[in-house]
Design an enzyme around this catalytic site. Structure first.
Site, PDB file in Angstrom:
ATOM      1  N   LYS A 129       0.651   2.852  14.906  1.00 40.34           N
ATOM      2  CA  LYS A 129       1.684   3.847  14.633  1.00 40.34           C
ATOM      3  C   LYS A 129       2.285   4.419  15.925  1.00 40.34           C
ATOM      4  O   LYS A 129       3.486   4.722  15.976  1.00 40.34           O
ATOM      5  CB  LYS A 129       1.074   4.971  13.805  1.00 40.34           C
ATOM      6  CG  LYS A 129       2.085   5.966  13.355  1.00 40.34           C
ATOM      7  CD  LYS A 129       1.411   7.031  12.527  1.00 40.34           C
ATOM      8  CE  LYS A 129       2.291   8.237  12.377  1.00 40.34           C
ATOM      9  NZ  LYS A 129       1.518   9.421  12.021  1.00 40.34           N
ATOM     10  N   ASP A 164       6.940  -1.153   9.788  1.00 41.34           N
ATOM     11  CA  ASP A 164       6.061  -2.070  10.510  1.00 41.34           C
ATOM     12  C   ASP A 164       5.699  -3.277   9.668  1.00 41.34           C
ATOM     13  O   ASP A 164       5.129  -4.242  10.174  1.00 41.34           O
ATOM     14  CB  ASP A 164       4.781  -1.344  10.940  1.00 41.34           C
ATOM     15  CG  ASP A 164       4.870  -0.866  12.376  1.00 41.34           C
ATOM     16  OD1 ASP A 164       5.865  -1.209  13.043  1.00 41.34           O
ATOM     17  OD2 ASP A 164       3.956  -0.161  12.827  1.00 41.34           O
ATOM     18  N   LYS A 170       0.821  -1.207   0.000  1.00 41.51           N
ATOM     19  CA  LYS A 170       0.000   0.000   0.000  1.00 41.51           C
ATOM     20  C   LYS A 170       0.852   1.252   0.000  1.00 41.51           C
ATOM     21  O   LYS A 170       0.375   2.341  -0.314  1.00 41.51           O
ATOM     22  CB  LYS A 170      -0.904   0.001   1.231  1.00 41.51           C
ATOM     23  CG  LYS A 170      -2.009  -1.027   1.128  1.00 41.51           C
ATOM     24  CD  LYS A 170      -2.951  -0.881   2.277  1.00 41.51           C
ATOM     25  CE  LYS A 170      -4.203  -1.697   2.077  1.00 41.51           C
ATOM     26  NZ  LYS A 170      -5.055  -1.658   3.256  1.00 41.51           N
ATOM     27  N   GLU A 171       2.109   1.122   0.440  1.00 46.57           N
ATOM     28  CA  GLU A 171       2.994   2.276   0.508  1.00 46.57           C
ATOM     29  C   GLU A 171       4.264   1.944  -0.262  1.00 46.57           C
ATOM     30  O   GLU A 171       5.203   1.380   0.313  1.00 46.57           O
ATOM     31  CB  GLU A 171       3.304   2.604   1.975  1.00 46.57           C
ATOM     32  CG  GLU A 171       2.037   2.816   2.774  1.00 46.57           C
ATOM     33  CD  GLU A 171       2.215   3.091   4.264  1.00 46.57           C
ATOM     34  OE1 GLU A 171       1.386   3.793   4.825  1.00 46.57           O
ATOM     35  OE2 GLU A 171       3.182   2.587   4.863  1.00 46.57           O
ATOM     36  N   ASP A 173      -2.390  10.581  16.979  1.00 41.60           N
ATOM     37  CA  ASP A 173      -1.894  11.945  16.839  1.00 41.60           C
ATOM     38  C   ASP A 173      -2.758  12.916  17.652  1.00 41.60           C
ATOM     39  O   ASP A 173      -2.265  13.639  18.517  1.00 41.60           O
ATOM     40  CB  ASP A 173      -1.837  12.354  15.359  1.00 41.60           C
ATOM     41  CG  ASP A 173      -3.080  11.981  14.568  1.00 41.60           C
ATOM     42  OD1 ASP A 173      -3.960  11.295  15.128  1.00 41.60           O
ATOM     43  OD2 ASP A 173      -3.173  12.386  13.399  1.00 41.60           O
ATOM     44  N   ASP A 212       4.795  10.977   7.999  1.00 40.68           N
ATOM     45  CA  ASP A 212       4.204   9.782   7.394  1.00 40.68           C
ATOM     46  C   ASP A 212       5.011   9.488   6.142  1.00 40.68           C
ATOM     47  O   ASP A 212       5.618  10.385   5.568  1.00 40.68           O
ATOM     48  CB  ASP A 212       2.748  10.044   7.013  1.00 40.68           C
ATOM     49  CG  ASP A 212       1.827   9.981   8.212  1.00 40.68           C
ATOM     50  OD1 ASP A 212       2.304   9.582   9.290  1.00 40.68           O
ATOM     51  OD2 ASP A 212       0.648  10.332   8.073  1.00 40.68           O
TER      52      ASP A 212
END
Ligand SMILES: O=c1ccn([C@@H]2O[C@H](COP(=O)(O)OP(=O)(O)O[C@H]3O[C@H](CO)[C@@H](O)[C@H](O)[C@H]3O)[C@@H](O)[C@H]2O)c(=O)[nH]1
Ligand SMILES: [Mn+2]
Length: 675
Positions: free
Chosen positions: A220, A83, A53-54, A388, A244
Site C-alpha cells: 500500500k 493495485d 476481496k474488495e 501507516d 481505505d
C-alpha cells in the site's frame, strides 16, 4: 510493557472543533462564496487491491461519498489506486462516474448526511424516502451491472452502452495482477464535466500503477506514493486525504473539521496530519470479535495527542502534502497566510492534456523510484507491513506533529472483519509489521525516544513490541493450569499477605481497563468481548506473528500483505448478527485456542476435585490457580461450545478438535516432567 503503556496516560487530550466559527474567523467574514473560494484544494487517495476481496461496487460507493463532500466540487480530486489492475474495478468506476452526475446534486438538494449510496440506501430514508425512488433504481441498476461482471469475471460487451466507455475499457483488458503497464484514466474532469444540473463535478481519476514481477511494489505504501506523484502532476492540492477502499465518509463536513487544525496558524508550521479514528459500521451489540479496537484507535490516540500527536492509522487522515517531503525545518516558510497550507490553486491546465497524462504515466512506472529517496526519506515509508504506523512514526521523528480529531458523529465508517479467522490474520500481519520497525535501525526505543520525544518513543515502542504480549499470555494460559493438575502450588496461599497483592493487581488492572473503556462511550458487554479478544489475539495472532517474523528474519519466508476480505458469506453474517462465533475454517489459530481451552477445562475440573477431596487447606493453597483456570474457561466458553456442543456450520471442524485434544494431552503429559 506496563511502563511503555504509562506514556499514553501522561497527557491525554480531547479536542472539539467548531468548523463554522473557525472558517469564518480565518477566511474572513460570513460571505459564503468568499469562504468557498478561499478553501484549499483537496486530493483524495483511495486504495483498492483485489476486486474479489474488495467488491468494486462498494469501493465506488466510498469514492462517491467523498466526491459529494460539502466542499467546492472543483477543488476536490479523487484518485483511485487499483493495485489489482482489474477491468472490473475500472468498469465500476466508469459506471460510478456516470451515476455521480445524479448522485451529487441529489445529496446536496436533499441535505443528505449519509453520502455513500451503499450506506444511504440501507437506511430507512434511503429505502422509502420521498423522492428517492428514481435515484435508488438508478443505483440498483448500476450495482447489478457491476455485480454481474463480478459473477462472469470479465466485462462483457453487452454491458457497455456508450462508445467512449468501450475505448476506456479496451485499454484495461487482460491485465494480469502482477505484471502490467500503468493505466491512468481521467473519468471526470472538473472544468469539463458537469452534473445533470450543469454544476461542476470533482475530478475522478483511475490509476493502476505499472507492476512487474521483478520490481518490488511495496504494497500500500507504494500505491500511495504513486498517487502522491500522479496527483502532483495533475492537481497538486496542498492537502490530501487517504482512505481505505472500505472507509466511506459519514460526515460531509469532515474536510472543514480537519481544516480547523490545518489552517490554524498557531500549529500549522509543524502540523503534518489530522487523524480521524477508524470507526466501524455494522458491528453487533457485543462486538464479539473486538473489531472496533477502541483502545488502539481512540483511547491511545487521545493519549498520544498530548505528546507529538496520534499515530497515522492508514485511513481517514488529512495530510499536508509538503510534510511528506522532508522535516519542517528543511522547508521554506509558506508564502500564504496559513503557515502550513498553500491555498493558491494550480495553473489551469487540463488534466487530460497529453503532456500531463504522459508525465503521470511516467511517475506511475515501476522503475521510477529506483535510486531515489522515495520510501526512505520522502513519501510513505517502506520496510514495514504497517506502513501507516511506520510513516507516522518517522514523521514524528522528523519533528512533525499531528492532531487527533474525534467528533461525535463519526467522520468515516469502515468495515471490520466479521469472521474470527480474518480478524486474527489481520492482527498477525500487524504484529509482523510492527516487529519490522521494532528491530530496525529506527527502533522506537533507541531512535524514537531521542528524535521524537522520550514519551512518544515509549508509546511507539509499546506498539512495536505489541506481539511480545504473547509470552505472558501464553504462560498464564498454560503454566498455572499444569501446576494445578500436578498439585504444584505456584501462587501465594489465600491466608498469606502475598495473596492480597495478587488480588489487588488483578482487580485494579481490570477495573482501570473497564473505566477507560467506558469513558470512550464503550459498554460493559463490549468491554468483555474486548478483553476476551485481547487474550485470543495474544495466544494466536501475537504468537503466530512472532514466529512469522522470526522465520522472515531467517529467510525462510518473505513478509506479505494478506488483504483483509470485505465480503462475507450469508451464513457467517447470520451468525455474526446473533453474536455467535464463526470457527468454520480449519485454521491453526483454532487448534491453538482449542488446546488451551481443553487444558484449562481439565485443570479446572481436576483442581476443584482435588481441593474438595483434601481434608483441609486444599482451596487455601490452590485458590489462585483454580481461579485463573476458571477465568480462562469463562473466556473460552465460545471455543468449548464450538468444539463439543454446537452442530452448525460455524463449529470448530472435527479434525481441529481432535488435533486440539491430542495436543492438550501431550502438553499435560509434558507437565509431568516439569512438576
Ligand atoms: O498491496 C496492497 C495491499 C493493500 N492495499 C490497500 O490497503 C488497504 C488496507 O488493506 P486491508 O486489507 O483492509 O488491511 P487492514 O488490516 O484492514 O488495514 C489496516 O492496516 C493496514 C496496514 O497493515 C493499513 O494500511 C490500513 O490503513 C489499516 O486500516 C486496502 O484499501 C487495500 O486495498 C493496497 O492498495 N495495495
Ligand atoms: Mn481494512
Amino acid at each position: 510493557m506496563w511502563l511503555f503503556l504509562q506514556a499514553f496516560r501522561w497527557r491525554p487530550v480531547r479536542r472539539k472543533e467548531h468548523p463554522h466559527l473557525l472558517l469564518e474567523a480565518m477566511i474572513g467574514g460570513r460571505d459564503n462564496s468568499l469562504q468557498q473560494q478561499k478553501l484549499p484544494a483537496l486530493d483524495v487517495f483511495i486504495c483498492t487491491a483485489d476486486p474479489c476481496k474488495e467488491p468494486p461496487a462498494s469501493v465506488a460507493s466510498t469514492a462517491l461519498s467523498v466526491m459529494a463532500y460539502d466542499y467546492p466540487a472543483e477543488k476536490i480530486s479523487v484518485y483511485v489506486s487499483d493495485d489489482g489492475g482489474s477491468e472490473l474495478t475500472l468498469f465500476a468506476f466508469v459506471e460510478a462516474a456516470r451515476f455521480a452526475r445524479h448522485w451529487l446534486p441529489f445529496c446536496k438538494e436533499n441535505g443528505i448526511d449519509q453520502r455513500s449510496p451503499d450506506a444511504y440506501f440501507t437506511t430507512s430514508a434511503g429505502r422509502d424516502g420521498y423522492g428517492s425512488e428514481k435515484i435508488r433504481l438508478m443505483y440498483q441498476s448500476m450495482k447489478e451491472k457491476v455485480e454481474s461482471t463480478m459473477e462472469k469475471g470479465f466485462v462483457s460487451n453487452d454491458l457497455i452502452i456508450h462508445e467512449e466507455d468501450y475505448d476506456i475499457l479496451k485499454k484495461g483488458k487482460g491485465f494480469s495482477r502482477r505484471d502490467h503497464p500503468s493505466m491512468i484514466q481521467v473519468l471526470l474532469e472538473s472544468g469539463k464535466d458537469c452534473d445533470i444540473n450543469g454544476n461542476a463535478m470533482p475530478n475522478l481519476i483511475y490509476v493502476s500503477r505499472e507492476k512487474s514481477s521483478t520490481s518490488p511494489h511495496n504494497f500500500k505504501a507504494g500505491a500511495l506514493n504513486t498517487l502522491l506523484r500522479v496527483s502532483s502532476v495533475m492537481t497538486n492540492a496542498p492537502i490530501f486525504l487517504t482512505l481505505d477502499c472500505d472507509m466511506c465518509s459519514n460526515d460531509p463536513q469532515a474536510p472543514q473539521r480537519a481544516l480547523c487544525y490545518l489552517l490554524d496558524p498557531s500549529m500549522a508550521s509543524k502540523l503534518s496530519f489530522v487523524q480521524f479514528p477508524q470507526r466501524y459500521r455494522g458491528l453487533d451489540d457485543d462486538d464479539i470479535y473486538g473489531g472496533e479496537l477502541r483502545r488502539l484507535f481512540r483511547i491511545n490516540s487521545q493519549g498520544l495527542d498530548g505528546l507529538c500527536g496520534p499515530n497515522y492509522v492508514g485511513t481517514g487522515c488529512f495530510f499536508v502534502r509538503r510534510s511528506l517531503f522532508g522535516p519542517p525545518s528543511s522547508l521554506p516558510s509558506s508564502p500564504s497566510a496559513f503557515a502550513g497550507v498553500d491555498c493558491t490553486t494550480k495553473a489551469d491546465v487540463s488534466i487530460r492534456a497529453d503532456g500531463t497524462v504522459k508525465k503521470a504515466h511516467e511517475v506511475a512506472g515501476c522503475r521510477y523510484e529506483l535510486h531515489t529517496m522515495w520510501g526512505s526519506m520522502i513519501g510513505f515509508r517502506y520496510g514495514s507491513l504497517v506502513e501507516d504506523y511506520y510513516t507516522g512514526y518517522r514523521l514524528h521523528c522528523e519533528g512533525w506533529r499531528s492532531v487527533f480529531c474525534d467528533p461525535e458523529r463519526p467522520a468515516f465508517l469502515g468495515d471490520s472483519p466479521r469472521n474470527l479467522n480474518d480478524g486474527l490474520s489481520q492482527c498477525r500481519r500487524w504484529v509482523v509489521g510492527l516487529y519490522e520497525v521494532a528491530f530496525s535501525r529506527f527502533s522506537p526505543l533507541t531512535y524514537g525516544t531521542r528524535k521524537a520525544s522520550f514519551s512518544t518513543g515509549l508509546c511507539y515502542a509499546y506498539y512495536a513490541f505489541w506481539g511480545a504480549w504473547c509470552i505472558p499470555i501464553t504462560v498464564y494460559a498454560l503454566i498455572p493450569q499444569l501446576g494445578l493438575i500436578y498439585d504444584t502450588p505456584l501462587f501465594p496461599k489465600v491466608s498469606s499477605t502475598g495473596f492480597y497483592l495478587y488480588t489487588y493487581l488483578f482487580l485494579a488492572s481490570y477495573c482501570h481497563d473497564l473505566i477507560e473503556f467506558l469513558r470512550v462511550e464503550g459498554t460493559t458487554r463490549r468491554w468483555w468481548s474486548d478483553q476476551r479478544m485481547w487474550m485470543i489475539r495474544g495466544l494466536t495472532s501475537f504468537s503466530f506473528g512472532t514466529m512469522e517474523y522470526a522465520l522472515n528474519q531467517m529467510g525462510v519466508s518473505a513478509p506479505g500483505f494478506s488483504l483483509t476480505s470485505k465480503v462475507m458469506e450469508d451464513d457467517q453474517n447470520a451468525l455474526y448478527d446473533e453474536g455467535v462465533f464463526y470457527f468454520g475454517v480449519p485454521s491453526p489459530f483454532f487448534t491453538l485456542l482449542g488446546t488451551v481451552a481443553i487444558v484449562n477445562l481439565s485443570s479446572l475440573v481436576v483442581g476443584v476435585l482435588k481441593a474438595t477431596r483434601k481434608e483441609e487447606g486444599g482451596f487455601d493453597e490452590m485458590f489462585l490457580q483454580i481461579f485463573i483456570s476458571g477465568f480462562a474457561v469463562l473466556n473460552c466458553l465460545p471455543v468449548i461450545e464450538a468444539m463439543f456442543i454446537r452442530r452448525d456450520g460455524g463449529r470448530i471442524p472435527r479434525k481441529i478438535t481432535n488435533l486440539s485434544i491430542l495436543l492438550a494431552g501431550l502438553l499435560c503429559s509434558f507437565g509431568y516432567f516439569i512438576f
